[in-house]
Design an enzyme around this catalytic site. Structure first.
Site, PDB file in Angstrom:
ATOM      1  N   GLU A 169       0.837  -1.198   0.000  1.00  0.00           N
ATOM      2  CA  GLU A 169       0.000   0.000   0.000  1.00  0.00           C
ATOM      3  C   GLU A 169       0.875   1.253   0.000  1.00  0.00           C
ATOM      4  OE1 GLU A 169      -3.671   1.581   2.867  1.00  0.00           O
ATOM      5  OE2 GLU A 169      -2.194   0.145   3.630  1.00  0.00           O
ATOM      6  N   LYS A 187      -9.153   2.234  -2.049  1.00  0.00           N
ATOM      7  CA  LYS A 187      -9.388   1.551  -0.782  1.00  0.00           C
ATOM      8  C   LYS A 187     -10.803   1.858  -0.298  1.00  0.00           C
ATOM      9  CE  LYS A 187      -7.038   0.968   3.718  1.00  0.00           C
ATOM     10  NZ  LYS A 187      -5.811   1.353   4.459  1.00  0.00           N
ATOM     11  N   CYS A 227      -5.316  -3.337   2.393  1.00  0.00           N
ATOM     12  CA  CYS A 227      -5.051  -3.369   3.831  1.00  0.00           C
ATOM     13  C   CYS A 227      -6.302  -3.553   4.690  1.00  0.00           C
ATOM     14  CB  CYS A 227      -4.279  -2.121   4.241  1.00  0.00           C
ATOM     15  SG  CYS A 227      -3.459  -2.306   5.864  1.00  0.00           S
TER      16      CYS A 227
END
Length: 665
Positions: A46, A115, A172
């Site tokens: 990330e 994300k 994540c």
């Protein structure tokens, strides 16, 4: 051929916080290294282009533009790379800043995935800089050559040459939430999930992370590549360990050491993932329900690329990057093997206990030959009698010497009965069998199948009649491997009133008996332990042909082949439905390539593997009629051949397709 194997890499570069071009060069170098190792998907952490720990610098336009230019630089420098490359960066789009993954292929940016869940708890405060993903799909402009790159969370990359590969991406925190995007992606067809992560390290977190990734891959029946940030990230408030994980269907295939850097590789088995989804019918049901509730066709974009996954990297490296166990039914680690053995034995005993109590049996009858299978059956029965509150003395262990019985097995049967407290009866059956030979006109000097089966059926008749006499049940001793090969006399040892070993393969039987031996030693029952070790060292034999002097003349594995190979074939035939060609390839890896890599001699050569693979298919199909009428016996392992449970097959099905493919190998 690829046989469905697809190589992936989780890559953690050494980053320089806020130096985008330096990070881009580090990413390019690792991408080139990963492709040289055959990786077809390379996943980076990330925000790896900037570093995850830039804080409020993310709001600086200079850093945002630097990250965009670095992404274009990575695209230019990876024009010749065939792999899909996933990199993380901050991206400004329509008045908001997003934490995104950019997917590149052959130097082209093919998609951008933002994300979904932005953490704002404990040490995380990403919502200060980043906006959560919006639901709708749209396009983002990156430069003149990339004016309309798809942007959204529902993007799946499909290989137009290999439909088994379909890539979905989450970032994540997404996987740590109850509504992980990867769930929707898998239900929409993604077979591989890439996670670009920057998960900091604290005490105990690595174990939880490992469990989380393994569990997510299991739940999704998918491959999961988790690339984590590490070396070079700021340690102002956190520490990052570059803990990379690659998992498939609940198993960790590869894992990096904490605080390392570079690439972690593994090969996914896309055929195995596909078969697992087909076998687990509730996966399809979940996908149908998801489609009905969420109309994903409006939120999902499938992008087809020609990845060239028909070429497998093992052609150059000589093997696959995953361990193929030569004994798939048996755990490799001693501790796990011991725990598994204890659990299997308890399952067997609990199942038999239920049957004893339900039938109000006053005892049990076992044909005790002094071989492995009957030994295990007796030991499990003793355990079940203890659970049921029945005395071991009401177990009738019947040994029935005949033409092939040797002194070694007879002695072992006597000692075993004495050690366990069972009541032993010796009933020689030679006279009865000879009378039967006379009745049916069988020449005793002709050692054919009739000669052998008459003995087996006589033994079964004795056991059944004694069970009637004693108001007990006959405990079957045959195992899963024998059922697969049909190595049992129909209505002879094929029949019982409860088969405790019905789902135990021969390779596992040996370890279960060994567990009892070790357990006996720990309890100072050394006589029992010694008897069990002697039995373990005795060749497997039905002892139906006269001995060679004092030695066993009829060795089962000389006739039907090594059980080690047959159990290997059986596992992949039943558990995953693989083709003969793929099973042959896996056997080559397990018995030839992997030993060679360790500097050891091959266990079998290719011709031997092929010979017994052809034999396995012929016997497996021809002997189905015996499995169509099996006695009850609980499933305690991953596969079973009960016609009421795992395996339903017509007894007259043709083996032609399978045998023809195996014979061409």
């Amino acid at each position: 051929m690829s046989y469905g194997f697809f190589r992936v890499a989780a890559a953690s570069p050494v980053v320089t916080v806020a130096d985008c071009m330096a990070n881009a060069d580090a990413i390019i170098a690792l991408a080139e290294e990963a492709q040289d190792h055959g990786a077809q998907l390379i996943v980076f952490p990330e925000l790896c282009i900037t570093g995850y720990t830039c804080g409020d610098l993310f709001e600086q336009r200079t850093l945002q533009e630097g990250a965009r230019r670095a992404l274009l630089h990575i695209a230019d420098e990876t024009l010749s790379l065939k792999a899909i490359i996933a990199v993380g960066l901050p991206l400004s789009f329509q008045g908001a800043l997003y934490n995104v993954c950019a997917l590149l292929h052959h130097g082209k940016i093919v998609a951008v995935i933002p994300k979904t869940f932005i953490p704002t708890y404990s040490e995380f405060y990403e919502r200060r800089q980043f906006a959560p993903a919006r639901e709708e799909l749209c396009s983002v402009w990156l430069d003149e050559e990339n004016p309309a790159v798809p942007f959204g969370t529902g993007i799946i990359i499909q290989d137009c040459k290999n439909p088994l590969f379909a890539l979905g991406v989450e970032l994540c925190e997404d996987v740590w939430t109850p509504l992980s995007p990867s769930t929707a992606l898998a239900l929409s067809g993604a077979t591989v999930i890439a996670n670009l992560s920057a998960s900091n390290e604290i005490i105990g977190k690595s174990s939880y992370r490992r469990l989380l990734i393994a569990s997510q891959s299991a739940k999704l029946c998918a491959g999961y590549v988790y690339a984590n940030a590490g070396n070079g990230e700021s340690t102002t408030d956190m520490v990052f360990s570059a803990h990379n994980l690659i998992a498939e269907n609940g198993s960790i295939l590869a894992e990096s050491a904490l605080f390392s850097h570079g690439c972690t590789y593994a090969d996914f088995d896309l055929e195995r993932i596909d078969q697992e989804r087909k076998r687990t019918t509730t996966f399809f049901d979940s996908a149908e329900r998801y489609r009905a509730l969420h109309k994903p066709e409006k939120q999902t974009l499938v992008i087809s690329l020609a990845l060239g996954t028909d070429r497998h990297s093992c052609d150059e490296t000589g093997g696959i990057l995953r361990t193929i166990s030569p004994a798939p039914f048996v755990p490799e680690q001693e501790r796990e093997r011991s725990e598994r053995s204890r659990a299997v034995i308890e399952l067997q005993a609990q199942a038999l206990t239920k049957r004893l109590l339900h039938t109000h049996a006053k005892g049990a009858v076992i044909g005790l030959s002094g071989g492995l299978d009957s030994t295990l059956a007796l030991l499990v029965t003793v355990r079940a009698f203890a659970l049921a509150g029945l005395p071991a003395a009401t177990i009738s262990a019947i040994t029935m010497p005949c033409f092939g019985t040797t002194g070694r097995t007879l002695t072992n049967a006597r000692k075993l009965a004495a050690c366990t407290g069972a009541t032993l009866s010796e009933i020689p059956i030679a006279a009865s069998v000879r009378q039967h030979f006379q009745d049916i006109g069988q020449d005793e000097s002709v050692h054919d199948v009739t000669y052998e089966n008459c003995q087996a059926r006589e033994r079964t008749q004795v056991l059944m009649d004694i069970a009637n006499k004693e108001n007990g049940i006959v405990i079957g001793t045959g195992d899963l491997s024998e059922l697969a090969l049909g190595w049992a006399t129909y209505n002879g040892d094929h029949m019982s009133m409860y088969g405790v070993n019905a789902s135990i393969p021969k390779t596992l039987v040996r370890h279960l008996v060994n567990w009892f031996s070790d357990d006996a030693d720990e309890k100072n029952q050394h006589t029992l332990a010694n008897v069990l070790r002697n039995i373990l060292n005795t060749p497997v034999s039905p002892e139906l042909l006269p001995p060679d002097g004092k030695n066993i003349s009829q060795k089962t594995e000389d006739i039907v082949g090594p059980y080690e190979l047959h159990d290997f074939f059986l596992y992949y035939v039943l558990r995953f439905g693989f083709s003969p060609a793929k099973i042959f390839y896996l056997a080559e890896q397990a018995f030839i390539a992997q030993p060679a890599a360790r500097g050891e001699n091959a266990v079998y050569d290719k011709s031997t593997i092929k010979k017994w693979l052809v034999s396995f298919y012929k016997r497996f199909f021809a002997q189905q009629f015996k499995r169509s009428c099996l006695p009850d016996g609980a499933k305690v392992g991953t596969v079973n051949l009960s016609p009421r449970g795992d395996w339903r097959m017509p007894s007259d099905a043709s083996a032609h397709l399978w045998v023809a493919e195996a014979e061409k190998l």
